[in-house]
Design an enzyme around this catalytic site. Structure first.
Site, PDB file in Angstrom:
ATOM      1  CB  SER A   1      -0.941   0.012   1.204  1.00 50.44           C
ATOM      2  OG  SER A   1      -0.199   0.003   2.413  1.00 50.44           O
TER       3      SER A   1
ATOM      4  CG  ASP B   1       6.289 -10.998   5.855  1.00 48.32           C
ATOM      5  OD1 ASP B   1       5.953 -11.222   7.041  1.00 48.32           O
ATOM      6  OD2 ASP B   1       7.384 -10.492   5.533  1.00 48.32           O
TER       7      ASP B   1
ATOM      8  CB  CYS C   1       5.998 -10.369  12.752  1.00 51.15           C
ATOM      9  SG  CYS C   1       5.035  -8.932  12.252  1.00 51.15           S
TER      10      CYS C   1
END
Length: 389
Positions: A246, A293, A333
């Site tokens: 983005s 991710d 994460c």
């Protein structure tokens, strides 16, 4: 670092926490710290029994970060020993790597200290009051042990505000270097050491990028591509790779990395990844390799439910656009999202997508980011490689 460190008394609950192997003691378990300055302190219990040494903070709720059970002063020589030990370990687990984490805070028993190496450039973070007071000593040790081209600080992490510390970035020693190009498994990558994410890039995914490349094939998609790390790793093995993010700024960095390698089979798209995946499904686009991710969705435990919904949505859409036999590389994460949580979310997504999915590999952060068994916060990155049957 003072040889005769002040003494702090901790409660029985604090002792239990140390005995369990954790390195943090919270402020509620510190009894007599009113006049203690930030830095190294000795830890005793109510019976004056010595338990070790720790870094003390006057601001953070994590008041103490454990260093050692030894009675010897935690001075420059002791700090240098720890840094040399961390470097020796990297010679085993990061042999040949040009960019890696040299010191990983708690994982190297140097809590709140991060040292990343990018070629001959070193970037440090001192994320607590006590470690921040050792900053000049850390720089001296790095200069003596490694003779680096430059040492920078990236002390712009939000956690420093919890310590009452200012955000600071800049050169601490050596030349004025902002960017550096290094190779990772034959891929050239430019890292912006002063403005890039973390200390310049996501070094914790280094081994996962290499693993993903071994399965990559056909038409590939890399969502949340950032500077193109996974996309570039896949490019040598795929017919085409599309990187989506983005941020136009990071896509410019990805394009620059593409030019460094001279590869024509990469394309970049500025888009919200949730929206892109939904549209790709509706348009019946299909891929053979997909990487998901995203940034951390659960920075606090209170965000866990919404984070799991986000992970399910992403993986559901990814599974829908994968061809049979295709591979999904999916990551989290967020420390608060366990591997079990992520597996359950993907299982639910697979059922909703009417796809049968096999786990090929269960991975975590690169080995230069050690995980302490008794400090669950050090196990934050989960990476699953899955195959659609």
């Amino acid at each position: 670092m003072i040889a005769n460190a002040p003494t702090v008394t901790i409660t029985s609950r604090g002792i239990e926490r140390l005995a369990s192997g954790h390195l943090w003691i919270y402020r509620s378990d510190v009894l007599n710290s009113a006049s203690v300055e930030p830095g190294v302190v000795r830890l005793i219990d109510k019976k004056s029994h010595f338990w070790g040494q720790a870094l003390y903070s006057t601001q953070s709720q994590i008041a103490l970060r454990f260093l050692t059970r030894e009675e010897r002063p935690f001075d420059a020589a002791f700090l240098a020993e720890r840094i040399r030990a961390a470097a020796a370990f990297r010679e085993q687990v990061a042999a040949g790597a040009q960019a890696y984490r040299l010191v990983a805070s708690e994982g190297d028993l140097l809590p709140s200290l991060i040292i990343d190496r990018y070629g001959e450039c070193f970037v440090i973070q001192t994320l607590s009051q006590g470690m921040d007071r050792m900053k000049s000593t850390v720089v001296e040790i790095l200069e003596r042990e490694f003779s680096p081209l430059t040492i920078l600080e990236r002390n712009d992490a939000a956690v420093r505000t919890l310590e009452g510390l200012p955000e600071q970035c800049g050169v601490l020693a050596g030349e004025q270097v902002r960017e550096i190009v290094v190779e990772e498994d034959g891929v050239k990558m430019c890292f912006d050491l002063l403005h890039g994410q973390k200390t310049g890039g996501f070094l914790d995914q280094r081994e996962n990028r290499a693993a993903a490349a071994t399965y990559a094939r056909g038409r590939a998609l890399d969502c949340f591509t950032y500077a193109g790390g996974f996309a570039l790793a896949l490019a040598r093995h795929c017919d085409s790779v599309l990187g989506v993010d983005s941020s136009p700024e990071v896509l410019q960095q990805a394009q620059r990395n593409q030019r460094l390698n001279g590869w024509a089979n990469l394309q970049w798209k500025e888009a919200n990844c949730f929206d892109f995946l939904k549209a790709a499904d509706q348009e019946k686009q299909r891929f053979d390799t997909v990487v998901i991710d995203p940034p951390a969705f659960a920075r606090q435990k209170s965000n866990l439910d919404s984070a799991l919904r986000g992970y399910k949505e992403l993986n559901l859409r990814a599974l829908k656009i994968l061809n049979p036999g295709g591979y999904l590389v999916t990551c989290s994460c967020s420390h608060h999202v366990s591997e079990a949580d992520l597996l359950e979310v993907i299982a639910d997504a697979a059922l909703d997508a009417h796809r049968m999915v096999a786990v090929v590999e269960r991975r975590t952060q690169s080995r230069d980011h050690p995980i302490l068994l008794t400090v669950p916060e050090t196990h934050y990155l989960k990476c699953l490689i899955l195959r659609v049957l």
